[in-house]
Design a protein around this motif. Structure first.
Motif, mmCIF file in Angstrom:
data_model
loop_
_atom_site.group_PDB
_atom_site.id
_atom_site.type_symbol
_atom_site.label_atom_id
_atom_site.label_comp_id
_atom_site.label_asym_id
_atom_site.label_seq_id
_atom_site.Cartn_x
_atom_site.Cartn_y
_atom_site.Cartn_z
ATOM 1 N N UNK A 1 46.969 57.556 40.036
ATOM 2 C CA UNK A 1 45.550 57.851 39.958
ATOM 3 C C UNK A 1 45.125 57.854 38.492
ATOM 4 N N UNK A 2 44.109 57.098 38.123
ATOM 5 C CA UNK A 2 43.712 57.026 36.713
ATOM 6 C C UNK A 2 43.078 58.327 36.232
ATOM 7 N N UNK A 3 43.114 58.503 34.927
ATOM 8 C CA UNK A 3 42.434 59.617 34.282
ATOM 9 C C UNK A 3 40.994 59.182 34.019
ATOM 10 N N UNK A 4 40.045 60.046 34.299
ATOM 11 C CA UNK A 4 38.628 59.713 34.099
ATOM 12 C C UNK A 4 37.927 60.865 33.396
ATOM 13 N N UNK A 5 36.831 60.525 32.721
ATOM 14 C CA UNK A 5 36.067 61.562 32.042
ATOM 15 C C UNK A 5 34.730 61.045 31.564
ATOM 16 N N UNK A 12 28.315 58.405 28.262
ATOM 17 C CA UNK A 12 29.608 57.786 27.972
ATOM 18 C C UNK A 12 30.563 58.162 29.096
ATOM 19 N N UNK A 13 31.200 57.154 29.676
ATOM 20 C CA UNK A 13 32.191 57.368 30.730
ATOM 21 C C UNK A 13 33.426 56.553 30.396
ATOM 22 N N UNK A 14 34.588 57.058 30.817
ATOM 23 C CA UNK A 14 35.812 56.305 30.561
ATOM 24 C C UNK A 14 36.804 56.467 31.695
ATOM 25 N N UNK A 15 37.709 55.492 31.750
ATOM 26 C CA UNK A 15 38.837 55.492 32.676
ATOM 27 C C UNK A 15 40.070 55.120 31.884
ATOM 28 N N UNK A 16 41.163 55.802 32.156
ATOM 29 C CA UNK A 16 42.439 55.508 31.517
ATOM 30 C C UNK A 16 43.409 55.161 32.636
ATOM 31 N N UNK A 17 43.951 53.969 32.604
ATOM 32 C CA UNK A 17 44.837 53.501 33.662
ATOM 33 C C UNK A 17 46.253 54.059 33.469
ATOM 34 N N UNK A 18 46.336 55.388 33.556
ATOM 35 C CA UNK A 18 47.606 56.110 33.456
ATOM 36 C C UNK A 18 47.518 57.299 34.405
ATOM 37 N N UNK A 52 39.387 52.198 29.172
ATOM 38 C CA UNK A 52 38.134 51.446 29.339
ATOM 39 C C UNK A 52 37.000 52.438 29.172
ATOM 40 N N UNK A 53 36.052 52.111 28.297
ATOM 41 C CA UNK A 53 34.972 53.055 27.995
ATOM 42 C C UNK A 53 33.626 52.334 27.996
ATOM 43 N N UNK A 99 36.764 66.530 27.692
ATOM 44 C CA UNK A 99 35.900 65.476 28.227
ATOM 45 C C UNK A 99 36.427 64.874 29.529
ATOM 46 N N UNK A 100 37.638 65.254 29.931
ATOM 47 C CA UNK A 100 38.179 64.768 31.199
ATOM 48 C C UNK A 100 37.416 65.383 32.369
ATOM 49 N N UNK A 101 37.419 64.695 33.492
ATOM 50 C CA UNK A 101 36.776 65.245 34.688
ATOM 51 C C UNK A 101 37.428 66.573 35.057
ATOM 52 N N UNK A 102 36.642 67.482 35.601
ATOM 53 C CA UNK A 102 37.059 68.863 35.843
ATOM 54 C C UNK A 102 38.353 68.976 36.630
#
Length: 135
Positions: A1-5, A12-18, A52-53, A99-102
């Motif tokens: 499951x990716x990290x999102x925030x 500003x939104x981002x996804x980290x494929x980790x 990805x941001x 800044x990561x999702x809760x």
């Protein structure tokens, strides 16, 4: 499951494929104290090529102790800090944990303290893996 925030205003939104950060910890350097307005910054070190941001990111260029540039990323709309990006370690980026999702923040397990040379004397908590500088 990716990290999102995202930032405070959601511009500003981002996804980290980790699935998880490489390192999670408290960064006690003076710059992180000033950027966070607190005694340290919670950072999650991830691979930069997995990030990805989108949105209006502004970058402030400062100098790290290595003499190389460190870019501090923040939302140009609300000012929320998003990351710091050190030229001295081009493969990684330190996402600001706040800044990561809760639901993702709740799963973090900070075990490292970095830049303990800048740790303020009244910060009494000690984590398992202290580092005087960035490991």
């Amino acid at each position: 499951m990716p990290l999102t925030g995202h930032c405070l205003c959601n511009a500003v939104k981002y996804t980290i494929d980790m699935d998880a950060p490489l390192l999670t910890g408290y960064d006690h350097c003076d710059d992180c104290q000033r950027q966070s307005g607190s005694t340290y910054s919670l950072v999650c070190v991830v691979l930069k090529d997995k990030l990805s941001i989108t949105g209006p990111v502004k970058k402030y260029k400062g100098l790290g102790s290595s003499g190389n540039a460190v870019y501090r990323w923040f939302c140009e709309e609300c000012g929320s800090p998003i990351a710091h990006d050190p030229d001295a370690a081009p493969e990684i980026i330190a996402i600001k944990g706040g800044s990561l999702d809760t639901e993702i923040k709740k799963t973090l397990n900070p075990e490292h303290e970095i830049w303990t040379v800048g740790k303020l004397p009244f910060c009494k908590e000690n984590l398992a893996h202290p580092h005087e500088h960035m490991p």
